[in-house]
Scaffold this active site. Sequence first.
Site, PDB file in Angstrom:
ATOM      1  N   ARG A 541       0.839  -1.191   0.000  1.00 28.46           N
ATOM      2  CA  ARG A 541       0.000   0.000   0.000  1.00 28.46           C
ATOM      3  C   ARG A 541       0.881   1.251   0.000  1.00 28.46           C
ATOM      4  NH1 ARG A 541      -5.505  -0.612   1.109  1.00 28.46           N
ATOM      5  NH2 ARG A 541      -5.616   1.602   0.676  1.00 28.46           N
ATOM      6  N   LYS A 546       5.321   4.234   4.983  1.00 22.91           N
ATOM      7  CA  LYS A 546       6.063   3.196   4.254  1.00 22.91           C
ATOM      8  C   LYS A 546       7.173   3.812   3.404  1.00 22.91           C
ATOM      9  CE  LYS A 546       2.118   0.010   4.165  1.00 22.91           C
ATOM     10  NZ  LYS A 546       2.500  -1.239   4.853  1.00 22.91           N
TER      11      LYS A 546
HETATM   12  C1  26V Z   1      -7.726   0.224   9.245  1.00 21.90           C
HETATM   13  C2  26V Z   1      -9.022   0.501   8.853  1.00 21.90           C
HETATM   14  C3  26V Z   1      -9.651   1.691   9.416  1.00 21.90           C
HETATM   15  C4  26V Z   1     -10.917   2.127   8.793  1.00 21.90           C
HETATM   16  C5  26V Z   1     -11.589   1.301   7.800  1.00 21.90           C
HETATM   17  C6  26V Z   1     -11.014   0.008   7.397  1.00 21.90           C
HETATM   18  C7  26V Z   1      -9.679  -0.326   7.925  1.00 21.90           C
HETATM   19  C8  26V Z   1      -9.023  -1.450   7.471  1.00 21.90           C
HETATM   20  C9  26V Z   1      -7.731  -1.737   7.883  1.00 21.90           C
HETATM   21  C10 26V Z   1      -7.081  -0.903   8.765  1.00 21.90           C
HETATM   22  C11 26V Z   1      -5.666  -1.129   9.131  1.00 21.90           C
HETATM   23  C12 26V Z   1      -5.460  -2.313   9.955  1.00 21.90           C
HETATM   24  C13 26V Z   1      -4.040  -2.463  10.332  1.00 21.90           C
HETATM   25  C14 26V Z   1      -3.184  -3.261   9.388  1.00 21.90           C
HETATM   26  O1  26V Z   1      -3.526  -3.551   8.264  1.00 21.90           O
HETATM   27  N1  26V Z   1      -2.016  -3.602   9.863  1.00 21.90           N
HETATM   28  C15 26V Z   1      -1.025  -4.363   9.129  1.00 21.90           C
HETATM   29  O2  26V Z   1      -1.143  -5.712   9.549  1.00 21.90           O
HETATM   30  C16 26V Z   1      -0.190  -6.567   8.948  1.00 21.90           C
HETATM   31  C17 26V Z   1      -0.491  -7.967   9.414  1.00 21.90           C
HETATM   32  O3  26V Z   1      -0.259  -8.073  10.784  1.00 21.90           O
HETATM   33  C18 26V Z   1       1.208  -6.134   9.327  1.00 21.90           C
HETATM   34  O4  26V Z   1       2.140  -6.960   8.686  1.00 21.90           O
HETATM   35  C19 26V Z   1       1.441  -4.683   8.907  1.00 21.90           C
HETATM   36  O5  26V Z   1       2.695  -4.248   9.358  1.00 21.90           O
HETATM   37  C20 26V Z   1       0.350  -3.806   9.485  1.00 21.90           C
HETATM   38  O6  26V Z   1       0.452  -2.488   8.997  1.00 21.90           O
END
Ligand code: 26V
Length: 802
Positions: A541, A546
């Site tokens: 992303r 990043k």
């Molecule tokens: C946040 C939100 C907020 C609003 C709406 C939808 C939504 C969807 C996803 C997220 C972010 C979630 C956090 C995330 O993706 N973290 C990533 O997780 C990976 C697996 O553990 C990790 O390798 C990445 O470093 C981390 O950024």
Amino acid sequence: MIQEKERFKQLFLTALNHTTGKQVEQATDQEAYVALSTVIAKYIQEKHQNSEKQVSSKQVYYFSMEFLIGGLLQTHLSYLALEETAENVLEELGFSLDNIKVCENDPGLGNGGLGRLAACFLDSFASLNLSGHGVGLRYRYGLFNQWIEDGRQFELPDQWLSEGYMWEYRKPSEALDVLFGGQVQSFVQNGKLHFQQVNAEIVRAVPYDIPIIGYQTNTVNTLRLWAAEPTSDQVLIKAKNESDGSDMLTYQRKLEELSDFLYPDDSTDDGKIVRLKQEYFLVSAGIQSILSNFEEKQLAWSDLPSLLCFHINDTHPAFLIPELMRILIDEKGLSWEEAWEITTQSVSYTNHTTLHEALETWPENWVKVFLPRIYMILVEINERFCQQMWQKYPGDFDRIAQLALIADGKIKMAHVAIVGSHAVNGVAKLHTEILKKKEMRLFYQAYPDRFMNKTNGISHRRWLMLANPSLTKLIKAAIGDEWLQSPKQLIKLLPLQTDPIFLEKLQQVKHDNKQLLANHVQKELGMILNTDAIFDVQVKRIHGYKRQLLNILHIIYLYREIKNNRMKSFSPRVFIFAGKAAPGYYFAKQIIHLIDTVANVVNQDYDVKDKLQIVFLENFSNQLAEKIIPAVDVSEQLSTATKEASGTGNMKMMMNGALTLGTMDGANIEIFDKVGAENIYPFGLSAKQVLHYQQSNEYVARDIYHTDDRIRYAVDQLVTVEDFVKDEQTFQDIYHALLTYNDEYFVLKDFDDYVKQQEKISSDYQERNVWNQKSLMNIAYSGQFSSDDTIASYASDIWELR
Ligand code: 26V
């Protein structure tokens, strides 16, 4: 074998005739894909029937708003050991399996790492013979398709269902209702207080099951995805009450649209009410169906935690906690204390980020309006928790205010998740330490035993065995195939570091994979890549933290050096980027535009033609990742230390023999610890230094800009009509982010160190034998990062599976 082939052929011809009505000669590849999938689905069904009979152990339900499962055709063929049979049969009938494979759609039901992790976990559950199932949403449209024109990203709906989806089974008989809004009425019956939600909007939840098979195991688990549909009764009532037919349709659409879209990960508040409802829809439907199965067994509710585990992937499914309480209390008649014990003993939670903007909160008012009974339960959980903390920390108002689940009109979902779980984990050692010492410090003090680390992992079967067949073949020839079941066996490759013939072959495999990627690029972009150059790759992303910006600023600087013949031991580079920017994330979109702008200049400049090429591959997806990752020489993992919870792309590339150029962040640190300083290129501020600078205000980006000529040149190019940009305005916001707003992500601070390591890479690559050794070391140590290991560790420490 011959029998097997005949059976397969008959099944295929029958399926083809059944699904298309055509004879084999007239069928298209797409139609052959449908027929082939139908045959494979039959094999899986047979397996499934056996599997269900065997199941008796504890079941894990992995709740996640995202599952990025990728294509399944290839996986199924391989896991069922049907590839050869299929290939032969299809060839006989005049098809090519390769052409059929490309007909498969990639369901993009996730944003990135979090969703892909969930998919790797499902693969490991089944391959380790564990009963672990996914519970998610069946979005009608996955994450948008990215289309780039003139450097700008356009978003198109991802119509992954347009041709139907071959691996799912709709189960309307298991549909159930999820309630939103209305009012909560209380009444006393038999001396007990009861609650009932009335005048609610009812949405029908229909499950679609995708069977998940393991590698050479008999286990078949399920990924159950829920879709929203209007409840037929309600639609009828509406239709009867309202003379205007179109209004009924509008109403129907409104209910259905609940599962229409996956939210991009940093979307703004607009339209977020639907996201809130989606989250509740997932957990309510999921938990209702699991509990109704449990009830059929006629066991005591107190047995539940020894038979079922509910894992929540980040806080997105955290309403599971109050929903489980609601069902146990309101519908099953348990006391608060009994329900709380069962809930906390069966729920566990993984945190995936400490980025403040990504820590989920919901406005209290929204929850009150849309989930009125859930709101009451959350208030009660908060009340009891605060009282408990008051006893533990008498008089410490401040602490309790910070710990509270509800404060300033917001519900803090991470607090709900921690308080309602028996285990909380981070996804890499550093990340877990940050949770314990900083972000969740007060919770760690209150419940030290609850916190633990579980470093992420990736499916070595998908990301090595399936994505990189030539490397797999080479490894098998050298050390056999035990590593497919026990990935740590890859360590057996270590002695081959002194075998020049093997290293040669390794180099050849990498070169072949680069050629395959180059062919793809030529087809897509008409550009011919130099496959002797280093393939230097950053695909993920697009996000400020990043730091794709660091990469591109370095390229801007490199361009000047090459033009001026100042590069000494430079190895030609192909810089490859891919990744989506969230639709509302202006800065990220600017970065894409910048990459495109720089690429246009560099790729058209004859002077640098053989030395520097830049590619941005649009619409990054699972399938594209599978093409890119085997071809990577240098894996760019540039996050500002502390910001990337783990990263998993870093592991995928390492496993495919790439060398990491990365900060000491997330799992990069653990990769460093494994491969040793010789076999990785670390750079930049440490987490400790970043935290120090953030607190002390000692960092002044402008000072670096003024003292470092390379940085000044690169940054000035953003706003100077000279080598790259056509006007002074287009990239001025990036310029100001760096200088006026003091470079939040420390791009300029880490620039010098980054350049040094890039130079080292250039000279190391010229000693190909040594480089190949380093590459081999990375592959040999990558078994540690298989999700099999991660899941085994969750299974023993969190879920207590046998
Ligand atoms: C946040 C939100 C907020 C609003 C709406 C939808 C939504 C969807 C996803 C997220 C972010 C979630 C956090 C995330 O993706 N973290 C990533 O997780 C990976 C697996 O553990 C990790 O390798 C990445 O470093 C981390 O950024």
